[in-house]
Design a protein around this motif. Structure first.
Motif, PDB file in Angstrom:
ATOM      1  N   LEU A  57      -2.152  -3.948  11.959  1.00  0.00           N
ATOM      2  CA  LEU A  57      -2.063  -4.624  10.830  1.00  0.00           C
ATOM      3  C   LEU A  57      -1.300  -6.115  11.237  1.00  0.00           C
ATOM      4  N   ALA A  58      -0.057  -6.009  11.805  1.00  0.00           N
ATOM      5  CA  ALA A  58       0.443  -7.290  12.312  1.00  0.00           C
ATOM      6  C   ALA A  58      -0.293  -8.104  13.004  1.00  0.00           C
ATOM      7  N   ALA A  59      -1.264  -7.494  13.921  1.00  0.00           N
ATOM      8  CA  ALA A  59      -1.677  -8.326  15.168  1.00  0.00           C
ATOM      9  C   ALA A  59      -3.032  -8.854  14.428  1.00  0.00           C
ATOM     10  N   ARG A  60      -3.275  -8.757  13.053  1.00  0.00           N
ATOM     11  CA  ARG A  60      -4.616  -9.463  12.479  1.00  0.00           C
ATOM     12  C   ARG A  60      -4.159 -10.928  12.298  1.00  0.00           C
ATOM     13  N   ASP A  61      -5.437 -11.597  12.343  1.00  0.00           N
ATOM     14  CA  ASP A  61      -5.166 -13.097  11.911  1.00  0.00           C
ATOM     15  C   ASP A  61      -4.816 -13.355  10.618  1.00  0.00           C
ATOM     16  N   GLY A  62      -3.750 -13.973  10.618  1.00  0.00           N
ATOM     17  CA  GLY A  62      -3.068 -14.628   9.185  1.00  0.00           C
ATOM     18  C   GLY A  62      -1.987 -13.667   8.720  1.00  0.00           C
ATOM     19  N   ALA A  63      -1.666 -12.625   9.847  1.00  0.00           N
ATOM     20  CA  ALA A  63      -0.587 -11.818   9.254  1.00  0.00           C
ATOM     21  C   ALA A  63       0.657 -12.426   9.565  1.00  0.00           C
ATOM     22  N   VAL A  64       1.791 -12.349   8.588  1.00  0.00           N
ATOM     23  CA  VAL A  64       3.177 -13.050   8.853  1.00  0.00           C
ATOM     24  C   VAL A  64       4.029 -12.006   9.521  1.00  0.00           C
ATOM     25  N   LEU A  65       3.890 -10.783   8.774  1.00  0.00           N
ATOM     26  CA  LEU A  65       4.592  -9.625   9.413  1.00  0.00           C
ATOM     27  C   LEU A  65       4.169  -8.409   8.624  1.00  0.00           C
ATOM     28  N   ALA A  66       4.488  -7.222   9.014  1.00  0.00           N
ATOM     29  CA  ALA A  66       3.992  -5.900   8.362  1.00  0.00           C
ATOM     30  C   ALA A  66       4.958  -4.882   8.675  1.00  0.00           C
ATOM     31  N   ALA A  67       5.326  -4.066   7.945  1.00  0.00           N
ATOM     32  CA  ALA A  67       6.562  -3.330   7.940  1.00  0.00           C
ATOM     33  C   ALA A  67       5.896  -1.951   7.130  1.00  0.00           C
ATOM     34  N   ALA A  68       6.640  -0.829   7.398  1.00  0.00           N
ATOM     35  CA  ALA A  68       6.461   0.555   6.863  1.00  0.00           C
ATOM     36  C   ALA A  68       7.637   1.107   6.668  1.00  0.00           C
ATOM     37  N   ALA A  69       7.728   1.958   5.588  1.00  0.00           N
ATOM     38  CA  ALA A  69       8.807   2.837   5.248  1.00  0.00           C
ATOM     39  C   ALA A  69       8.682   4.191   4.503  1.00  0.00           C
ATOM     40  N   VAL A  70       9.659   5.122   4.297  1.00  0.00           N
ATOM     41  CA  VAL A  70       9.182   6.300   3.660  1.00  0.00           C
ATOM     42  C   VAL A  70      10.351   6.685   2.760  1.00  0.00           C
ATOM     43  N   ASP A  71       9.965   7.284   1.687  1.00  0.00           N
ATOM     44  CA  ASP A  71      10.702   7.769   0.698  1.00  0.00           C
ATOM     45  C   ASP A  71      10.684   9.322   0.665  1.00  0.00           C
ATOM     46  N   THR A  72      11.897   9.926   1.388  1.00  0.00           N
ATOM     47  CA  THR A  72      11.717  11.390   1.505  1.00  0.00           C
ATOM     48  C   THR A  72      12.078  12.328   0.331  1.00  0.00           C
ATOM     49  N   SER A  73      12.475  11.655  -0.646  1.00  0.00           N
ATOM     50  CA  SER A  73      12.497  12.234  -2.088  1.00  0.00           C
ATOM     51  C   SER A  73      11.201  12.664  -2.624  1.00  0.00           C
ATOM     52  N   ARG A  74      10.181  11.421  -2.221  1.00  0.00           N
ATOM     53  CA  ARG A  74       9.043  11.844  -2.844  1.00  0.00           C
ATOM     54  C   ARG A  74       8.053  12.081  -1.884  1.00  0.00           C
ATOM     55  N   TRP A  75       8.183  11.904  -0.648  1.00  0.00           N
ATOM     56  CA  TRP A  75       7.305  11.937   0.613  1.00  0.00           C
ATOM     57  C   TRP A  75       6.025  11.006   0.272  1.00  0.00           C
ATOM     58  N   GLU A  76       6.609   9.679   0.061  1.00  0.00           N
ATOM     59  CA  GLU A  76       5.588   8.523  -0.170  1.00  0.00           C
ATOM     60  C   GLU A  76       5.787   7.719   1.035  1.00  0.00           C
ATOM     61  N   LEU A  77       4.820   7.132   1.418  1.00  0.00           N
ATOM     62  CA  LEU A  77       4.850   6.018   2.543  1.00  0.00           C
ATOM     63  C   LEU A  77       4.475   4.604   1.745  1.00  0.00           C
ATOM     64  N   VAL A  78       5.064   3.658   2.043  1.00  0.00           N
ATOM     65  CA  VAL A  78       4.894   2.426   1.621  1.00  0.00           C
ATOM     66  C   VAL A  78       4.732   1.262   2.906  1.00  0.00           C
ATOM     67  N   ARG A  79       3.606   0.724   2.856  1.00  0.00           N
ATOM     68  CA  ARG A  79       3.330  -0.407   3.862  1.00  0.00           C
ATOM     69  C   ARG A  79       3.150  -1.741   3.095  1.00  0.00           C
TER      70      ARG A  79
ATOM     71  N   HIS B 191       0.840  -1.108  -0.100  1.00  0.00           N
ATOM     72  CA  HIS B 191       0.044  -0.043  -0.036  1.00  0.00           C
ATOM     73  C   HIS B 191       0.961   1.437   0.209  1.00  0.00           C
ATOM     74  N   ARG B 192       0.771   1.962  -1.068  1.00  0.00           N
ATOM     75  CA  ARG B 192       1.665   3.342  -1.262  1.00  0.00           C
ATOM     76  C   ARG B 192       0.725   4.658  -1.203  1.00  0.00           C
ATOM     77  N   ARG B 193       1.137   5.566  -0.360  1.00  0.00           N
ATOM     78  CA  ARG B 193       0.247   6.793  -0.214  1.00  0.00           C
ATOM     79  C   ARG B 193       1.291   7.868  -0.106  1.00  0.00           C
ATOM     80  N   PRO B 194       0.919   9.094  -0.351  1.00  0.00           N
ATOM     81  CA  PRO B 194       1.758  10.118  -0.140  1.00  0.00           C
ATOM     82  C   PRO B 194       1.576  10.690   1.304  1.00  0.00           C
ATOM     83  N   VAL B 195       2.616  11.299   1.817  1.00  0.00           N
ATOM     84  CA  VAL B 195       2.801  11.801   3.119  1.00  0.00           C
ATOM     85  C   VAL B 195       2.306  13.421   2.946  1.00  0.00           C
ATOM     86  N   PRO B 196       0.954  13.732   3.652  1.00  0.00           N
ATOM     87  CA  PRO B 196       0.169  14.881   3.127  1.00  0.00           C
ATOM     88  C   PRO B 196       1.070  16.019   3.428  1.00  0.00           C
TER      89      PRO B 196
END
Length: 203
Positions: A137-159, A113-118
Motif C-alpha cells: 500500500l505504501a508503495a502505491r502512487d500518491g501514498a504518503v505513509l501507511a501503518a497498521a496496528a492491532v487491538d487485542t482486546s477486540r482482535w481488530e486490525l486497523v490499517r 480500514h478496520r477488520r477483525p482478526v479471524p
C-alpha cells in the motif's frame, strides 16, 4: 509505535465549518508535542466521499506512551471533552509503519480500514501478511505513509494511510481488503516525531 483515535459523530445538519475553524485555530499546538509521531486531523462530511455522517476523527501514531498519556491526562484532551463530551478513545498496538512513495507530499486524504482478526488463523502468518500488504500500500502512487496496528482486546486490525490526492485514496479504500475503507479529509498534520517512528514491522 502506538495508534490512537477517537471519533465525534455530529448531527446531520452540523456546520462542519466549525470543525475546520477549530483545527485552524489549535491544530498547530501539537506540532512540537513530545512523544508524538504524527497526528492527522481528520474529518468526514455527510455526502462527501460516500460518508453517511458528519464526523471529526483525528488519528495518532505515538512514539511514546508517555507522550500519549501527557496528551490525555495533562489537559490538552480535556478541552475537546469539555466542548463536545468525552469520546471513547480507541488504542491499537503498532504492527507496521512504512513511509510512502509520496512521503514528501502534503497529505490531503486519509483512509482507515478496520477488520477483525479471524478466528483460527495462525497469528504469526496473518500478521506477516498484513505487514506485506501495508508495504504494498505504501508503495502505491500518491501514498504518503501507511501503518497498521492491532487491538487485542477486540482482535481488530486497523490499517491507516495518508494520500496526496483523492483518486488513489478512493482506490485504496475499495481495494485494501474485506469491506471498504472510510475516506477522511485531512485538515492538518502535526508530525513532530514522524522521522523517528519505527519503520517496518514492529516485532
Amino acid at each position: 509505535m502506538h495508534a490512537m483515535q477517537y471519533e465525534l459523530t455530529l448531527p446531520a445538519d452540523y456546520d462542519m465549518g466549525v470543525i475546520r475553524g477549530r483545527v485552524a485555530r489549535i491544530g498547530h499546538l501539537l506540532d512540537d508535542w513530545e512523544g508524538l509521531g504524527l497526528k492527522a486531523y481528520l474529518m468526514r462530511e455527510r455526502g462527501v466521499d460516500g460518508s453517511p455522517v458528519n464526523q471529526y476523527g483525528p488519528f495518532y501514531l505515538w512514539n511514546t506512551v508517555e507522550g500519549m498519556n501527557t496528551f490525555l491526562w495533562g489537559g490538552a484532551f480535556q478541552g475537546l471533552a469539555s466542548d463536545f463530551g468525552r469520546p471513547v478513545v480507541r488504542q491499537w498496538t503498532g504492527l507496521v509503519h512504512e513511509e510512502g512513495a509520496a512521503a514528501d507530499a502534503s497529505a490531503a486524504v486519509a483512509v482507515r480500514h478496520r477488520r477483525p482478526v479471524p478466528e483460527g488463523v495462525v497469528l504469526a502468518d496473518f500478521m506477516a501478511e498484513e505487514v506485506d500488504a501495508t508495504r504494498r500500500l505504501a508503495a502505491r502512487d500518491g501514498a504518503v505513509l501507511a501503518a497498521a496496528a492491532v487491538d487485542t482486546s477486540r482482535w481488530e486490525l486497523v490499517r491507516f494511510s495518508l494520500w496526496a490526492h483523492r483518486e488513489p485514496a478512493a482506490e485504496a479504500a475499495v481495494g485494501e481488503g474485506p469491506g471498504e475503507g472510510e475516506v477522511f479529509q485531512v485538515l492538518h498534520v502535526s508530525q513532530p516525531g514522524r522521522k523517528t517512528l519505527p519503520r517496518g514491522r514492529q516485532w
